[in-house]
Design a protein around this motif. Structure first.
Motif, short mmCIF file in Angstrom:
data_model
loop_
_atom_site.label_atom_id
_atom_site.label_comp_id
_atom_site.label_asym_id
_atom_site.label_seq_id
_atom_site.Cartn_x
_atom_site.Cartn_y
_atom_site.Cartn_z
N ALA A 515 48.16 35.01 -40.94
CA ALA A 515 47.14 35.79 -40.22
C ALA A 515 46.49 34.98 -39.10
CB ALA A 515 46.08 36.28 -41.20
N ALA A 516 46.35 33.67 -39.29
CA ALA A 516 45.67 32.84 -38.30
C ALA A 516 46.41 32.80 -36.96
CB ALA A 516 45.48 31.42 -38.83
N ARG A 517 47.68 33.00 -36.97
CA ARG A 517 48.46 32.99 -35.72
C ARG A 517 47.97 34.08 -34.77
NH1 ARG A 517 53.19 30.17 -35.89
NH2 ARG A 517 54.17 31.57 -34.38
N GLY A 518 47.42 35.14 -35.31
CA GLY A 518 46.93 36.23 -34.46
C GLY A 518 45.71 35.86 -33.64
N LEU A 519 45.09 34.71 -33.94
CA LEU A 519 43.91 34.28 -33.18
C LEU A 519 44.27 33.34 -32.03
CD1 LEU A 519 41.44 33.61 -36.15
CD2 LEU A 519 41.43 35.54 -34.58
N PHE A 520 45.54 32.99 -31.91
CA PHE A 520 45.99 32.12 -30.81
C PHE A 520 46.51 32.95 -29.65
CE2 PHE A 520 45.89 29.16 -34.27
CZ PHE A 520 45.70 27.91 -33.71
N ASP A 521 46.38 32.43 -28.43
CA ASP A 521 46.97 33.07 -27.26
C ASP A 521 48.50 32.97 -27.34
OD1 ASP A 521 44.47 33.62 -26.35
OD2 ASP A 521 44.42 32.00 -24.85
N ALA A 522 49.18 33.90 -26.67
CA ALA A 522 50.64 33.98 -26.75
C ALA A 522 51.31 32.69 -26.28
CB ALA A 522 51.13 35.17 -25.92
N GLU A 523 50.80 32.09 -25.19
CA GLU A 523 51.44 30.88 -24.67
C GLU A 523 51.31 29.70 -25.63
OE1 GLU A 523 47.56 31.53 -22.32
OE2 GLU A 523 49.22 32.73 -23.14
N ASP A 524 50.14 29.63 -26.34
CA ASP A 524 49.96 28.55 -27.32
C ASP A 524 50.86 28.77 -28.53
OD1 ASP A 524 48.06 27.21 -25.82
OD2 ASP A 524 46.39 28.34 -26.68
N LEU A 525 51.04 30.03 -28.90
CA LEU A 525 51.96 30.32 -30.01
C LEU A 525 53.39 29.94 -29.63
CD1 LEU A 525 50.84 33.78 -31.47
CD2 LEU A 525 50.81 31.56 -32.62
N ALA A 526 53.74 30.20 -28.39
CA ALA A 526 55.11 29.93 -27.95
C ALA A 526 55.44 28.44 -28.01
CB ALA A 526 55.31 30.46 -26.53
N ARG A 527 54.48 27.59 -27.66
CA ARG A 527 54.75 26.14 -27.71
C ARG A 527 54.34 25.51 -29.04
NH1 ARG A 527 51.06 26.09 -23.16
NH2 ARG A 527 48.91 25.71 -23.84
N GLY A 528 53.82 26.34 -29.98
CA GLY A 528 53.54 25.85 -31.33
C GLY A 528 52.24 25.11 -31.49
N GLY A 529 51.31 25.24 -30.54
CA GLY A 529 50.02 24.57 -30.65
C GLY A 529 49.28 24.57 -29.34
N ILE A 530 48.22 23.72 -29.27
CA ILE A 530 47.39 23.69 -28.07
C ILE A 530 47.26 22.26 -27.56
CG2 ILE A 530 46.05 25.75 -28.64
CD1 ILE A 530 43.87 24.01 -29.75
N GLU A 531 47.08 22.15 -26.25
CA GLU A 531 46.79 20.87 -25.62
C GLU A 531 45.28 20.73 -25.55
OE1 GLU A 531 48.85 18.59 -24.70
OE2 GLU A 531 50.81 19.61 -24.69
N ALA A 532 44.74 19.63 -26.14
CA ALA A 532 43.30 19.41 -26.15
C ALA A 532 43.04 17.92 -26.29
CB ALA A 532 42.65 20.19 -27.29
#
Length: 590
Positions: A515-532
């Protein structure tokens, strides 16, 4: 052939005559059980009709015909005569209404004579005062009870909480036992309001040195909770049904309770917790009188308004006194009182300096009133004003109930985001689990990579993820046996007594991660995470947020307190993270 109970033509006279005929009534006995060890300490004697007429219908018919005294004496004679009073049988509870006890035709001496004829030691009896009418003259009831007590008979106040029983009766009569009515007992495991009322009554009972007996226990969850609260005795179908022969043991109920998990206290709704309750919520719209109002007029007002517990006395619009209904009716009912006091002003009977509070005062601010030495509010109630002007009255019973509810609600709901219990109630439940000497699992749930997610998307979406986790956790715990708490942030505690707790934990992890995947933007889901940025401010890549649970199995006999268990569960969570495992389990060693 006996008439059928459902026959509408069965007249009150026929019902009463059948009950008074030889063999018209027969006794049944329901055990009263000490909840701590499930030992039978006595029985309530009840009667049944040979015709099958329900007992309330018999007593209503007798009351209608003015023959209540005859029926009550016959019922008492029946249950006393059939009990046997064998060694170890305990005490017998015999029902007598206050109306009958105050009836001039039924003097206490008649009850004493009945006891003597049966050859019963009075100390083996408890007279249970059942009352469906308001008791106006408590002194008229106290007199017969003194005679019974002189013979060793003890007194129980029945049906407390049904609407008619009140603190004034409890305070004035000093019963050894108070029986909590089924209306506040049945379903208490699911009602925080009923729990609050019972806890408040337990405080009053401790102050008055009274034992509480819970009636109408029909549900095993209610039974477990009442036992856990420390209610001394109980009766009801969950323990044993009434039977012709007195049962002196309840092995089935004892066995069920032996392995029953520590009950989870019912929780209040978030909407109640979120708002401050004002004294205005306790306001009763009640008439008032002036300083020069005559006592005859006060008497007329009390008789016109049967449910009015008191009258405020005003100087203009400002309250200066309170007239207690019971005190007034008792004194004004004395011989020649109307002739002496009738035309005099009501200040003769008022209590000066009543408890007064403004309508917009928070109920929680009245804690000092509850703790104070002046306990008149229990019977007198208090005056509610708006800008110093009289608005209405409140009752002591309503105040005790509401303050108790607020105390429990505040203790349980420490987290404003999820409305789940915080550190204090988590610790309290851990203590109860340890004291319960049953196995349980303490689990610590935490999110991987939540801070970068919160920094990237902001607190609004971060709160959404925490609330998502709370909802997933709620769906996978059994609210009867499993406790869910929110330590703060993304840290949650689960205290499982469900035997399939491991499967529940794995299901929680799988559902949340999906369910948590639904809270991520599509581009972050596509690359498997976020840059931070990491905690040192360096650019870093963080995978999709997932859930980790560390579990500690606690077995009976392990001498560890709540702090040690909490520390161990946090360690299990850290080990799971360090090993990059979603679930890690360890055993708490002695």
């Amino acid at each position: 052939m006996a008439a059928a109970v459902s026959d509408p033509l069965l007249s009150p006279k026929a019902i009463v005559e059948a009950a008074l005929a030889p063999g018209g009534l027969f006794p049944v006995y329901q055990p009263v059980v000490r909840l701590a060890d499930m030992v039978v300490t006595g029985h309530e004697g009840l009667v049944r009709s040979a015709l099958g007429v329900p007992p309330p219908r018999i007593f209503d018919a007798a009351r209608q015909l003015g023959r209540l005294v005859e029926i009550e004496l016959q019922a008492a004679r029946t249950v006393i005569g059939g009990y046997g009073f064998a060694a170890g049988a305990g005490r017998l509870l015999v029902n007598l209404s206050s109306s009958a006890l105050m009836d001039p035709e039924l003097r206490a001496s008649q009850v004493v004579e009945l006891i003597d004829r049966a050859g019963v030691d009075g100390s083996r009896l408890i007279v249970e005062i059942s009352e469906r009418d308001v008791v106006e003259d408590i002194d008229a009831l106290a007199g017969p009870l003194r005679q019974l007590r002189a013979r060793g008979v003890r007194i129980a106040l029945d049906d407390f909480g049904s609407g008619h029983s009140n603190f004034s009766l409890w305070q004035a009569l000093g019963p050894e036992y108070v029986k909590l009515d089924r209306s506040i007992v049945h379903g208490v495991s699911q009602s925080s309001r009923q729990l609050a009322i019972i806890r408040a009554l337990m405080q009053v009972a401790e102050e008055f040195s009274t034992d509480l007996v819970a009636e109408g226990i029909e549900d095993e969850a209610d039974l477990a909770l009442l036992r856990d609260l420390g209610i001394r005795c109980g009766q009801g179908y969950a323990l044993a049904r009434p039977a012709r022969e007195p049962r002196h043991d309840v092995p089935e109920a004892r066995e069920r309770m032996r392995a029953w998990p520590v009950p989870v206290l019912p929780s209040s709704s978030p909407s109640i917790v979120a708002r401050e309750v004002l004294v205005a919520n306790l306001l009763i719209d009640s008439p008032a009188v002036g300083l020069d109002t005559r006592n005859l007029e006060v008497n007329a007002l009390f008789r016109k308004h049967g449910g009015l517990h008191a009258l405020a006395v005003l100087d203009g619009e400002r309250p200066v006194g309170l007239i207690n209904r019971r005190v007034f009716m008792e004194r004004f009912g004395q011989p020649f009182a109307q002739e002496i006091f009738g035309a005099k002003p009501c200040t003769e009977f008022m209590h000066a300096n009543p408890v007064v509070c403004e309508a917009d005062t928070p109920v929680s601010a009245l804690l000092d009133v509850l703790r104070g030495e002046d306990q008149r509010y229990l019977s007198d109630g208090f005056v509610i004003t708006r800008n110093g002007r009289y608005a209405g009255l409140g009752t002591g019973e309503a105040l005790v109930r509401r303050v108790s509810e607020l105390r429990i609600e505040a203790a349980r709901y420490a987290n404003p985001l999820t409305f789940l219990p915080g550190n204090i109630p988590i610790t309290v439940h851990l203590e109860r689990l340890v004291a319960g000497a049953l196995p349980f699992a303490a689990c610590y749930a935490d999110l991987n990579h939540f801070k970068p997610f919160n920094d990237q998307y902001g607190y609004f979406r971060g709160d959404a993820m925490i609330k998502l986790l709370a909802e997933v956790l709620k769906r996978h715990v059994d609210p009867r046996f499993d406790f869910l708490g929110h330590v703060g942030g993304d840290d949650f505690v689960l205290l499982f007594q469900s035997q399939d707790w491991r499967e529940r934990c794995l299901a929680i992890i799988a559902e949340f991660d999906r369910a948590a995947r639904g809270l991520f933007d599509a581009e972050d889901l596509a690359r498997g995470g976020i840059e931070a940025e990491d905690r040192l401010g360096n650019p870093c890549f963080f995978p999709i947020t997932t859930l980790v649970i560390g579990a500690v199995v606690v077995v009976p006999g392990v001498a560890h307190g709540p702090e040690a268990i909490a520390t161990a569960s946090a360690l299990a969570k850290r080990k799971a993270k360090s090993r990059q495992q979603a679930f890690f389990e360890m055993r708490l060693e002695a």
